[in-house]
Design an enzyme around this catalytic site. Structure first.
Site, PDB file in Angstrom:
ATOM      1  N   GLU A 213      -0.407  -8.046   5.495  1.00 22.34           N
ATOM      2  CA  GLU A 213      -0.094  -8.126   6.930  1.00 22.34           C
ATOM      3  C   GLU A 213      -1.365  -8.071   7.780  1.00 22.34           C
ATOM      4  O   GLU A 213      -1.325  -8.357   8.968  1.00 22.34           O
ATOM      5  CB  GLU A 213       0.884  -7.009   7.331  1.00 22.34           C
TER       6      GLU A 213
ATOM      7  N   CYS B 140       0.841  -1.213   0.000  1.00 25.04           N
ATOM      8  CA  CYS B 140       0.000   0.000   0.000  1.00 25.04           C
ATOM      9  C   CYS B 140       0.874   1.260   0.000  1.00 25.04           C
ATOM     10  O   CYS B 140       1.515   1.554  -0.992  1.00 25.04           O
ATOM     11  CB  CYS B 140      -0.995  -0.038   1.161  1.00 25.04           C
TER      12      CYS B 140
ATOM     13  N   HIS C 164      -3.070  -5.118   1.741  1.00 24.29           N
ATOM     14  CA  HIS C 164      -2.342  -5.310   3.007  1.00 24.29           C
ATOM     15  C   HIS C 164      -2.296  -6.778   3.418  1.00 24.29           C
ATOM     16  O   HIS C 164      -3.127  -7.208   4.226  1.00 24.29           O
ATOM     17  CB  HIS C 164      -3.036  -4.522   4.124  1.00 24.29           C
TER      18      HIS C 164
END
Lengths: 202, 295
Positions: free
Chosen positions: A177, A79, A175
């Site tokens: 994560e 991002c 994302h």
């Protein structure tokens, strides 16, 4: 042992660190140039790209990160981190002018391409090389509006390019994560472990 | 393949992106530009900063949508705005104009003396204030995607923010040390949802991002809140009520990133000009305390 740094100026760096540790990587938070020493790869996390750019400039990180890459270090931007990697950044703030970037990835990236936060979404996307879907979290996400000839597109969503790779540089507009799925981190871990010194960075 | 907007993952994930950052109160598009250029991760658009609300008195309400739209057009970073506690129509209006985050804030005059907004039903995420863990978990239970300690807004005095941070984080540590069979009673005593108490017991943290707010005026204040264990800071009156907002804003951004590095903190704390004057909280009469609002 493979050592991966996570740029910890601001944003979701802790989530990346946790993901990497779950894969057995040794990790380090990077806030100053000296902390790049001895790393095999660096993740540039999600957050606010304008904030990170400001801090990259204030703490003289642009050239050291570029040099880290030139000497063989793998990079992955997620991002806002992907925005820091791109050659050209579109959709910048009206009064700030051109946003600085590392320019190590031959793409044009458009900030906030899907709209504002009320338009942020989660979608299952298919990623080249991965079996089954990947749960992608798009938050005020950018997209790659142009990819250079040496850039491989690994995933798109409704015709928009959202995951790319060029040599030892990986960039995603979503994302990984924030999902429980560590497969893309495993891909990057492998990229860092290989130590391919042959790649000529852009 | 389908996509989903407004899910807890998207809302809470967005709050994660602010971590290690500074969210600044602004009342004009020009201030928003200064905040963005200084490295703010978001701006909070409001008509009067808490220091002025304190001084002027009267009812403090949601800002004029045209003013918020002007700020949205002026910057590319996320824009937050405040609604009164319990005022779900103000929240509907802010969602309709595309605000990125809503602060259901005790700084404005409350609209409801018993109930907060049911935040689950909104696509836009909410941040709410809290003084202790029970209050924080009640707000998360209603759907808040982010918590900030209340502090005492508009005072430039960090003592209440410290008190609330130590209370929330201390409560979390206390829960962690309790055996699992005691958690239902803990939930009863905290007046908090049982499932969320269990989450805190298991993870040793709130289920959402936890920022500091209320009275932060210097880079050292900001770093103090980070070292206590919070995820980032809100700065209200502290920046634009100081002598040199530009420099102070930049310094606070740097202090939050390098909160563990006293050499850098020393460097960024130099020559910032006068901070906001500040108010000794002991001098406030109980009716003037904003942190006590919220139930």
């Amino acid at each position: 042992m493979t050592k991966i740094g996570v740029l910890a100026l601001q944003g979701a760096f802790r989530e990346h660190v946790q993901m990497l540790r779950s894969l057995g990587a040794e990790t380090r938070e990077v806030r100053l140039a000296g902390e790049l020493d001895g790393l095999d790869g660096l993740i540039l996390p999600g957050g606010e790209s304008t904030t990170m750019c400001r801090l990259m400039t204030d703490f003289d990180l642009w050239e050291p990160v570029r040099a880290f890459h030139t000497s063989g270090g793998a990079l992955w931007g997620t991002c806002a981190g992907a925005i820091l990697l791109a050659n050209t950044v579109e959709g910048v703030s009206p009064h700030l002018g051109a946003q600085p970037s590392l320019a190590v990835l031959d793409v044009t990236i458009q900030r906030n391409a899907f709209g504002r936060q009320v338009d942020s979404f989660v979608a299952d996307i298919s990623v080249k090389g991965l079996e089954g879907c990947f749960p992608a979290v798009f938050i005020r996400a950018p997209v790659f509006t142009r990819v250079g000839p040496d850039v491989e597109v690994l995933a798109d969503w409704e015709g928009q390019t959202v995951l790319v790779r060029q040599g030892r540089v990986l960039a995603s507009s979503f994302h990984p994560e924030l999902s429980e799925d560590a497969r893309l981190h495993a891909v990057f871990f492998e990229l860092c472990s290989k130590k391919q010194k042959t790649h000529m960075p852009v | 393949m389908t996509s989903q907007t407004g899910s807890p993952r998207v809302k809470e994930g967005f709050a994660e992106m602010f971590k290690g950052g500074v969210i600044m109160d602004v009342v004009t598009a020009d201030q928003a530009r200064i905040a963005e250029a200084a490295g703010a991760t978001a701006v909070m658009a409001l008509e009067r900063v808490p220091a002025d609300i304190r001084q002027d008195g009267g009812v403090a309400r949601m800002s004029d949508p045209s003013m918020i739209k002007e700020i949205i057009a002026a910057v590319s970073i996320p824009v937050m705005a405040k609604v009164r506690i319990g005022h779900f129509v103000e929240a509907q209006i802010l969602q309709a104009i595309g605000v990125d985050f809503i602060d259901e804030s005790e700084v404005l005059t409350p609209a409801d003396e018993q109930f907060h907004i049911l935040k689950d039903g909104f696509t836009v995420p909410f941040v709410c204030g809290a003084k202790n863990l029970g209050e924080a978990l009640r707000r998360v239970g209603e759907g808040a995607s982010m918590i900030r300690t209340k502090g005492e807004a508009g005072t430039g005095n960090v003592i209440e923010a410290v008190r609330h941070a130590r209370t929330v984080l201390g409560d979390i540590r206390a829960i962690q040390s309790r055996p699992a069979e005691e958690l239902m009673t803990v939930a009863r005593d905290l007046q908090a949802p049982y499932e969320l108490v269990k989450y805190v017991h298991e993870h040793g943290k709130l289920p959402v991002v936890n920022f500091a707010a209320g009275g932060i005026a210097t880079p050292a204040d900001a770093a103090l809140m980070m070292q206590l264990g919070l995820d980032g800071v809100f700065v209200g009156s502290g920046i634009f009520k100081s002598a040199n907002p530009e420099r102070r804003a930049q310094a606070i951004v740097k202090a939050v990133t390098h909160y563990q590095n006293p050499d850098i903190l020393a460097e960024v704390s130099e020559d910032l000009g006068a901070p906001m004057t500040g108010i000794n909280i002991d001098e406030l009469i109980p009716e003037e305390r904003l942190a006590t609002r919220g139930w």
